[in-house]
Design an enzyme around this catalytic site. Structure first.
Site, PDB file in Angstrom:
ATOM      1  N   ASP A   1       0.936  -1.010  -0.062  1.00 32.63           N
ATOM      2  CA  ASP A   1      -0.194   0.131  -0.011  1.00 32.63           C
ATOM      3  C   ASP A   1       0.850   1.084  -0.121  1.00 32.63           C
ATOM      4  O   ASP A   1       1.490   1.599   1.038  1.00 32.63           O
ATOM      5  CB  ASP A   1      -0.870  -0.333   1.172  1.00 32.63           C
TER       6      ASP A   1
ATOM      7  N   GLU B   1      -1.428  -1.308  -4.895  1.00 30.61           N
ATOM      8  CA  GLU B   1      -2.540  -0.501  -5.084  1.00 30.61           C
ATOM      9  C   GLU B   1      -2.050   0.442  -6.232  1.00 30.61           C
ATOM     10  O   GLU B   1      -1.082   1.181  -6.178  1.00 30.61           O
ATOM     11  CB  GLU B   1      -2.960   0.346  -3.807  1.00 30.61           C
TER      12      GLU B   1
ATOM     13  N   ASP C   1      -2.376   0.838   7.259  1.00 26.78           N
ATOM     14  CA  ASP C   1      -1.579   0.714   5.992  1.00 26.78           C
ATOM     15  C   ASP C   1      -1.369  -0.666   5.873  1.00 26.78           C
ATOM     16  O   ASP C   1      -1.280  -1.240   4.928  1.00 26.78           O
ATOM     17  CB  ASP C   1      -0.463   1.511   6.183  1.00 26.78           C
TER      18      ASP C   1
END
Length: 182
Positions: free
Chosen positions: A7, A69, A141
């Protein structure tokens, strides 16, 4: 199969590693790589920290594939550019370490893990905890990174099944044919 989820973020990049054994998911590790301009680091130095951090995670946990992502465009263009640079440092570290990389949007991630594309961070944390049978909730996160790994585990099983029946052919986008782009 061991999957590394990333992420990306300039201040805080989450990572999560899971093992996949058929339909079973097993937690391996998760955490964050943080950078801060308060530490006196300019942007290139912060990107180096991200690159080296991802390289260290790959070396330590030896994943076979990574999921990252996709950056979304938000209201602040400067923040979007900085996030894109952080994501680039993460992707470069993965590719330099010869990992295939799958990419998913936040919407795809949330739909795969929670079942609702507008799920909150807290809902993501709770579902990741439940899916991986963790004793406590991971950080926001790290939960997103673990969620990306879970998403890839689900998507890759489906994609493999589809490819066994009807293999897909790669398309060339923005390629030139007879001097014209199509």
């Amino acid at each position: 199969m061991r999957i590394l989820g990333i992420d990306p973020g300039l201040q805080c990049t989450g990572f999560g590693v899971i093992d996949v054994d058929g339909p079973r998911l097993h937690y391996v590790a998760s955490g964050t790589i943080t950078t801060s301009p308060r530490d006196g680091a300019l942007l290139p130095g912060r990107l180096k920290v991200l690159f080296e951090g991802i390289t260290e995670v790959v070396g330590r946990y030896q994943p076979q594939v990574a999921a990252c992502e996709i950056v979304f465009v938000n209201v602040n263009p400067q923040a979007t550019l900085l996030l894109g640079q952080a994501r680039g440092a993460c992707l470069t570290a993965l590719v330099v370490n010869n990992l295939p990389v799958a990419e998913y949007t936040a919407l795809q991630l949330k739909k795969a893990v929670v079942g609702y594309g507008r799920a909150t961070k807290e809902q993501m944390q709770a579902m990741v905890q439940r899916l991986l049978a963790l004793p406590g909730q991971p950080g926001k996160d790290a939960a997103d990174a673990l969620g990306l790994a879970i998403t890839h585990a689900q998507v890759s099983r489906t994609t493999e099944a589809i490819n066994r029946v009807a293999p897909l052919k790669a398309r060339t986008h923005a390629a030139y044919k007879d001097g014209r782009s199509y």
